[in-house]
Enzyme design. Structure first.
Site, PDB file in Angstrom:
ATOM      1  N   GLU A  86       3.686   0.079  -5.520  1.00  0.00           N
ATOM      2  CA  GLU A  86       2.763   0.321  -4.402  1.00  0.00           C
ATOM      3  C   GLU A  86       2.525  -1.016  -3.719  1.00  0.00           C
ATOM      4  O   GLU A  86       1.463  -1.635  -3.862  1.00  0.00           O
ATOM      5  CB  GLU A  86       1.445   0.963  -4.847  1.00  0.00           C
ATOM      6  CG  GLU A  86       0.632   1.399  -3.618  1.00  0.00           C
ATOM      7  CD  GLU A  86      -0.731   1.985  -3.881  1.00  0.00           C
ATOM      8  OE1 GLU A  86      -0.847   2.876  -4.745  1.00  0.00           O
ATOM      9  OE2 GLU A  86      -1.686   1.536  -3.207  1.00  0.00           O
TER      10      GLU A  86
ATOM     11  N   HIS B 239       2.885  -3.203  -0.147  1.00  0.00           N
ATOM     12  CA  HIS B 239       2.896  -2.850   1.274  1.00  0.00           C
ATOM     13  C   HIS B 239       3.421  -3.950   2.175  1.00  0.00           C
ATOM     14  O   HIS B 239       3.348  -5.135   1.851  1.00  0.00           O
ATOM     15  CB  HIS B 239       1.497  -2.454   1.694  1.00  0.00           C
ATOM     16  CG  HIS B 239       0.952  -1.327   0.860  1.00  0.00           C
ATOM     17  ND1 HIS B 239       1.595  -0.111   0.764  1.00  0.00           N
ATOM     18  CD2 HIS B 239      -0.127  -1.244   0.058  1.00  0.00           C
ATOM     19  CE1 HIS B 239       0.893   0.677  -0.055  1.00  0.00           C
ATOM     20  NE2 HIS B 239      -0.145   0.011  -0.506  1.00  0.00           N
TER      21      HIS B 239
ATOM     22  N   HIS C 222      -0.130   8.204  -0.735  1.00  0.00           N
ATOM     23  CA  HIS C 222      -0.998   7.028  -0.629  1.00  0.00           C
ATOM     24  C   HIS C 222      -2.226   7.378   0.201  1.00  0.00           C
ATOM     25  O   HIS C 222      -2.158   8.194   1.106  1.00  0.00           O
ATOM     26  CB  HIS C 222      -0.214   5.877   0.028  1.00  0.00           C
ATOM     27  CG  HIS C 222      -0.962   4.586   0.039  1.00  0.00           C
ATOM     28  ND1 HIS C 222      -1.862   4.263   1.040  1.00  0.00           N
ATOM     29  CD2 HIS C 222      -0.976   3.558  -0.836  1.00  0.00           C
ATOM     30  CE1 HIS C 222      -2.389   3.075   0.763  1.00  0.00           C
ATOM     31  NE2 HIS C 222      -1.861   2.627  -0.374  1.00  0.00           N
TER      32      HIS C 222
ATOM     33  N   ASP D 174      -0.346  -3.357  -5.613  1.00  0.00           N
ATOM     34  CA  ASP D 174      -1.000  -3.025  -4.338  1.00  0.00           C
ATOM     35  C   ASP D 174      -1.128  -4.280  -3.479  1.00  0.00           C
ATOM     36  O   ASP D 174      -2.085  -4.448  -2.739  1.00  0.00           O
ATOM     37  CB  ASP D 174      -2.372  -2.358  -4.534  1.00  0.00           C
ATOM     38  CG  ASP D 174      -2.761  -1.444  -3.363  1.00  0.00           C
ATOM     39  OD1 ASP D 174      -2.030  -1.406  -2.358  1.00  0.00           O
ATOM     40  OD2 ASP D 174      -3.811  -0.780  -3.458  1.00  0.00           O
TER      41      ASP D 174
HETATM   42 ZN    ZN Z   1      -1.948   0.700  -1.403  1.00  0.00          ZN
END
Ligand code: ZN
Length: 341
Positions: free
Chosen positions: A14, A16, A175, A299
């Protein structure tokens, strides 16, 4: 059990990024107001940078990262034709500027425009077969022509997209995004709750339950949905949902689904540690779903790889589970070749 050796060559999924096209569209002013201008300016700078990311991965024992366009991405493009073009251009840019720039280190989940589900299916096919995408990442509901209107993934119109994901055998990462404007009423007077601190989890957990009750997993029993943040609270909350639906609704609350929500959770969901570096929550997730279905993630850049890796490497896990969660589950699920370790 206990503090074992850190897992080298961890795989994170995850993680980005942003592109110039997305930057032009992305309105982070709300998040900036709520989460702090300095924090969001920092995030914005890191989202676009591939080289700095790989250097951080080296530092924290992360061999491979599967990247995705930051929320809300294609889901917030109001015009369906523009959304389709946006997804296609995003995937080409991500492949060229991130994946091909760091072969073997960076992979990606495709952006898809569910404003047009058949086009989303076609783009998923192109992204997986021609660009090597590892699946799709969808940022919650999709706006259809108006920021106040959202279509969730259980809507029957999305059937071609789900059929394609099942045919290709690739997972879909669900998400979070912020709730629809009408849903902000719940947080009135507490704006800081609408985003990642609270609203994201509430929104996404409900979205996942809608999928379970819709009968989607009866139609496509092999379909796999990935949830971040250790399952958005569901490992703890689902047993009560199931209990109350059975007791109070005599089964009718189960929607179109043929089986118990807990069965779908254990067979059709995968959870990541993204943004939730908390050992009791990890234990709960492992109890609920088992160590074959929990995967390491950070993340980044909303979180730091340093915090994610330091917590995970020291978490009280047996060596076998630590290697599975840190790397081997992802190798299996995404057919990856092990990266540097
Ligand atoms: Zn995220």
């Amino acid at each position: 059990m206990g503090k074992g050796r850190p897992v080298e060559g961890k795989i994170a999924l995850e993680e980005h990024l942003s592109t110039p096209l997305n930057d032009a569209l992305w309105d982070a002013t709300g998040e900036a107001e709520r989460n702090g201008k300095t924090y969001m300016a920092d995030v914005r700078a890191h989202l676009a940078d591939a080289g700095e990311r790989v250097a951080l991965m080296d530092e924290h024992g992360i061999g491979t990262a599967i990247l995705s366009l930051t929320s809300p991405g294609a889901q917030s493009v109001l015009d369906p034709r523009e959304a389709v073009d946006f997804a296609r251009e995003t995937n080409d840019t991500v492949k060229r500027d991130f994946v091909d720039a760091h072969p073997g280190r960076l992979e990606f989940f495709a952006a898809v425009a569910l404003q047009d589900p058949q086009a989303a299916a076609d783009e998923l096919d192109r992204a997986v077969r021609r660009l090597g995408a590892k699946g799709a990442l969808v940022n919650g509901y999709t706006n259809i022509g108006d920021p106040g209107t959202g279509r969730y993934l259980d809507h029957p119109d999305n059937a071609p997209f789900w059929a394609k994901a099942a045919e290709l055998g690739v997972p879909v990462y669900l998400h979070p995004r912020e709730p629809l404007p009408a849903g902000h009423y719940l947080y009135e007077g507490y704006d800081s709750l609408t985003g990642s601190a609270w609203g994201f989890g509430h929104e996404t957990a409900t979205h996942a339950v809608r999928l379970m009750l819709s009968g989607l997993f009866d139609t496509h029993p092999g379909l796999q949905i990935i949830l971040g943040h250790l399952g958005e609270g569901l490992p703890f909350l689902l047993p009560r949902l199931e209990h109350r639906l059975r007791k109070q609704r005599e089964g009718t609350g189960l929607g179109r689904a043929r089986r118990r929500v807990g069965e779908y959770f254990q067979e059709n969901f995968l959870l990541t540690t993204a943004g939730h570096f908390h050992t009791p929550a990890l234990r709960c997730a492992l109890e609920a779903i088992g160590s074959d279905r929990v995967l390491f993630s950070a993340d980044y850049p909303y979180e730091t790889m340093a915090e994610a890796a330091a917590w995970f490497d020291a978490a009280p896990l047996c060596d076998n589970d630590r290697v599975k969660i840190g790397r081997n589950n992802a190798l299996r699920i995404f057919n990856l070749v092990p990266g540097p370790s």
